[in-house]
Scaffold this active site. Structure first.
Site: not given
Lengths: 78, 419
Positions: A35-39
């Protein structure tokens, strides 16, 4: 496994497109599940919807593993 | 001067999820039109479209083939179509395993006319009904036009120019033309170039219908609705999909033994400076765009065997034809000119790229695709081979592809076969 844990894992699988067996309670959203921070923002929104809880930004920032999410929801759901 | 050739093709269209299926269906005079299934269109003036078919259809599109599940959830369909078409083109060109030096000299120019309209529509409803805290964190970058280029560059590690054209319905042609110039100017050796669109959603259909651009009188006969040059034409049928080509510097392609489909030899651009949606009745902009492409190509009209017309099935068809006639003069007797929008509808920002691919395939197979539904050619079409209804074998040495867009923007591409 608790009902909350099952439902959290199901949301994680659906949103991140990962295999269900990778979503262990120790798994880190960013390090283990891609995941990234937006996920994570999106996951938190999905948890709020699913469990009818509000997860403020400062609490969301501390959620980095699957068990962090389960724990927060268990403690705060109505 | 650095020459630019085409070494890979990728298509997602209402008639197929790949190049060969689409082309086979085009040559078989099939229509991709039908009633709108993506949403309930019963309250719309226009209730038909050329939709990309679902995965379980005979020639449907399976997004899981080349687009990650997570990305599918975050982005609008035009981006999914674009990533897939770009992937097809890369595979077709044999470029799946580029080394780092090649990637530094490889870029993207894949645009869209409108971008993520369905997602803007649905997320606006979320905002109105449930408030700002429910708007998706992926809303913006899942709708932006340059995010096909962005996603493709990330997926394949392309570190050259990262560009996206937005010129309404001439986007696809401008994208290829601009990318060819980037290779010629030594900005890159390889460019993924093309366009994509997917705006078959309530506000997209309503908006174009209100602009009096869409066909609204054939709801009961969708396959007959797109009928360029026919006297009973009544507006375009909305299509969706994507077309992407791999453009490559000629020596670079030769050195790696790549299959070369065609050479991009002419690109012309112009503006009408007339009206936002209506074409200049004299079609002077189209004339100048075609003339410029011909001049760059160093050809005369007699060298062009096939024109894939803009021909949207609106009143503008015969105006375009008039401009072609003015430019071609006596050479009109030799050229074949058809509109494949009769089969797949109008792919808006994707149209120019998809149609450029049809031009390339016409040269490869020495056959010209048909204009469907041309029962009664309108006044002004006399003496022109519009390839009515059935594809035809003929010599095709060089091709001209026209695309014109709202805002009075025009692009013309000329390509030739390399033996």
């Amino acid at each position: 496994m608790s009902d909350t844990a099952d439902r959290v894992k199901k949301i994680v699988v659906e949103h991140l497109g990962v295999e269900a067996d990778k979503v262990t309670e120790e798994a880190s959203f960013i390090d283990d599940l891609g995941a990234d921070s937006l996920d994570i923002v999106e996951l938190v929104m999905a948890f709020e919807e699913e469990f009818g809880v509000e997860i403020p930004d400062d609490a969301a920032e501390k959620i980095s593993t699957v068990s962090d999410a389960i724990k927060y929801i268990e403690e705060n759901k109505g | 001067m650095r020459r630019v050739v085409v070494t890979g093709l990728g298509l997602v269209t209402p008639l197929g999820a790949d190049v060969e299926t689409t082309w086979k269906n085009i040559l078989a005079s099939k229509s991709g039109a039908g009633p709108i299934t993506k949403f309930d269109a019963s309250d719309q003036k226009c209730q038909i479209a050329c939709e990309v078919k679902p995965a379980d259809h005979e020639y449907g599109f399976d997004p899981n083939k080349r687009v990650d599940h997570k990305i599918q959830r975050q982005v609008d369909p035009f981006i999914i179509f674009g990533i897939d078409a770009a992937g097809q083109a890369i595979e077709d060109a044999g470029l799946e395993d580029m080394d780092e030096a090649t990637k530094l000299r490889a870029g993207c120019s894949i645009g869209s006319g409108i971008g993520g309209l369905p997602g803007i529509e649905s997320e606006s409803l979320v905002l109105a009904n449930r408030g700002p805290s429910r708007v998706s964190p992926h809303f913006v970058h899942g709708r932006l036009i340059n995010l096909i280029s962005g996603q493709v560059s990330i997926k394949y590690g392309l570190k050259g120019p990262n560009h996206a054209v937005v010129t309404a319905c001439s986007t696809g042609a401008h994208s290829i033309g601009d990318a060819a110039r980037m290779i010629r100017d030594d900005d890159a050796d390889i460019m993924l170039a093309g366009g994509a669109e997917s705006t078959i959603c309530p506000i997209g259909i309503a908006g174009f219908a209100q602009a009096r651009a869409l066909n609204c009188s054939y709801n009961d006969r969708p396959e007959e609705a797109s009928r360029p040059y026919d006297r009973d034409r009544d507006g375009f049928v909305m299509g969706e999909g994507a077309g992407v080509v791999v453009l490559e510097e000629y020596e670079h392609a030769k050195a790696r033994g790549a299959k070369i489909y065609a050479e991009v030899i002419g690109y012309g651009l112009s503006g009408d400076a007339y009206h936002v949606t209506a074409p200049d009745p004299e079609m002077d902009g189209a004339f100048r765009s075609m003339s410029a492409a011909l001049k760059k190509a160093g050809l005369t009209p007699a060298d062009i065997d096939y024109i894939n017309a803009h021909g949207t099935s609106t009143m503008a068809d015969t105006i375009e034809l008039g401009a072609v006639r003015r430019l071609f003069g006596d050479a009109m007797d030799n050229v074949s000119m058809s509109s494949t929008k009769s089969a797949i509808g109008h792919l808006l920002g994707g149209a120019g790229a998809v149609e450029a691919i049809f031009c390339i395939l016409a040269m490869r197979d020495q056959i010209v695709p048909p204009t469907l539904n041309l029962d009664n050619p309108d006044e002004g079409c006399e003496g022109v081979d519009l390839v009515p209804k059935v594809a035809r074998k003929r010599e095709v040495r060089a091709v001209l592809n026209n695309s014109f867009g709202f805002g009075g923007t025009n692009a013309s591409l000329i390509m030739r076969k390399i033996d």
